[in-house]
Design an enzyme around this catalytic site. Structure first.
Site, PDB file in Angstrom:
ATOM      1  N   GLU A  71      34.370 -11.808 104.525  1.00  0.00           N
ATOM      2  CA  GLU A  71      35.513 -11.737 105.441  1.00  0.00           C
ATOM      3  C   GLU A  71      36.358 -10.493 105.220  1.00  0.00           C
ATOM      4  OE1 GLU A  71      34.026 -15.832 105.518  1.00  0.00           O
ATOM      5  OE2 GLU A  71      34.537 -14.460 103.881  1.00  0.00           O
ATOM      6  N   HIS A 140      39.103 -26.609 102.605  1.00  0.00           N
ATOM      7  CA  HIS A 140      38.584 -26.356 103.949  1.00  0.00           C
ATOM      8  C   HIS A 140      39.413 -27.064 105.013  1.00  0.00           C
ATOM      9  CE1 HIS A 140      35.164 -25.259 101.455  1.00  0.00           C
ATOM     10  NE2 HIS A 140      34.599 -24.681 102.501  1.00  0.00           N
TER      11      HIS A 140
END
Length: 336
Positions: A71, A140
């Site tokens: 990322e 998450h």
């Protein structure tokens, strides 16, 4: 499926949230060749949630790019690309993973226009799912809307239905500044009516989803569904709730909130976020600072528990706000 219903003289069709996202990106990419999509599994796999289904076939590997699991790397590539005249759409498989690349978002994308004295615009969209999505564990299942909204230079959008998702995403892609566009894994399969043909929804404009007279409920994203459930229950007791969907959390449409609270004199804010220093906190401050005399009860905000998201389904149910919490809060501000 096409309905006969009209929306500002437009025919409507019923599609899934993921299809609305795909349509918005595809329509904009057909319009402007400087736009491209980049992220993990967006191409060969058609997107982790199938939100880019068919786009590789139409636009090819130069404009729909699969990336390594990095990322920081592809967020940085996107920022540099935007500085050189492109308009990237960067997909994070979840905004939990954006933390790996947050330096590029906060220190480069958000600040480059000011630090360059206006020489560089950064027309980039960072998009992907936010908040909890069931039993995915604490790392998450986090909502970062207020984190990004705290940063000058970023606009933050959190749609709650397919129509808003499409119209807002098209506006986000056309915007000349960086936009954080936050979706939900639990909404990609949601179906809703979307106008056929060209349409956009301006950023920074809230919408009153339900008219009411007794109390204002402000929310955004998937958790707003709990407000709708609560309003249906409360209507059986002749309590009328007005529901405002913020849609954009930076900039905030404070005028829409003020107008509603001046009518109902009560305010509840429902947000899937930890209790400290969130969007609800800012709204509470703004309402009390600007229209305090219109309030007939203290403002209440409904948030998650102040812990990491639990994995256990029983604990997760307790951790998340729900319609029963909203009903209880409404009755409290109504002194019932």
């Amino acid at each position: 499926m096409v309905s006969t219903k009209n929306n500002k003289n437009k025919h409507m069709k019923t599609i899934q949230f993921r299809e609305a996202i795909c349509e918005a990106m595809s329509e904009e990419m057909r319009r402007d060749e400087s736009i491209y999509l980049m992220g993990e599994e967006v191409a060969e796999y058609n997107g982790a949630y199938k939100a880019s289904k068919g786009m590789l076939d139409e636009f090819g590997p130069d404009r729909v790019l699969d990336t390594p699991i990095s990322e920081l790397g592809f967020a940085g590539i996107g920022v540099g690309s935007a500085m050189n005249g492109n308009r990237p759409i960067i997909e994070f498989m979840t905004f939990n993973f954006s933390l790996v690349g947050i330096d590029q978002i906060i220190n480069n994308a958000a600040k480059m226009r000011q630090m360059s004295g206006g020489q560089f615009n950064i027309p980039i969209v960072f998009r992907g799912p936010t908040a909890s999505a069931g039993q995915l564990g604490a790392t998450h299942s986090q909502a970062f809307e207020n984190w990004f909204a705290n940063t000058p230079g970023l606009k933050v959008v959190v749609p709650s239905n397919p129509k808003d998702a499409k119209g807002l995403l098209k506006s986000a892609i056309r915007d000349n500044d960086p936009v954080i566009f936050m979706e939900s894994e639990q909404m990609y399969g949601d179906k809703g009516e979307v106008p056929e043909g060209e349409f956009t929804i301006p950023l920074g404009v809230a919408e009153t989803k339900r008219e009411g007279n007794d109390v204002t409920i402000v929310s955004f994203g998937k958790i707003i569904k709990e407000a709708y459930k609560a309003a249906d229950e409360l209507a059986k007791e002749n309590i009328s709730c007005e529901i405002i969907d913020l849609r954009t959390v930076r900039p905030l449409d404070l005028d829409a909130i003020f107008t509603s609270v001046k009518k109902t004199n009560r305010l509840i804010i429902l947000e899937e976020a930890w209790p400290l220093a969130n969007i609800a906190s800012e709204i509470t401050y703004q309402v009390q600072s600007n229209i305090f005399d219109y309030l007939d009860a203290p403002i209440l905000k409904i948030n998650t528990a102040d812990t990491p998201t639990p994995y256990s389904p029983q604990l997760l149910e307790e951790w998340l706000p729900n319609s029963k919490d909203v009903v209880k809060a409404v009755k409290k501000v109504m002194y019932k």
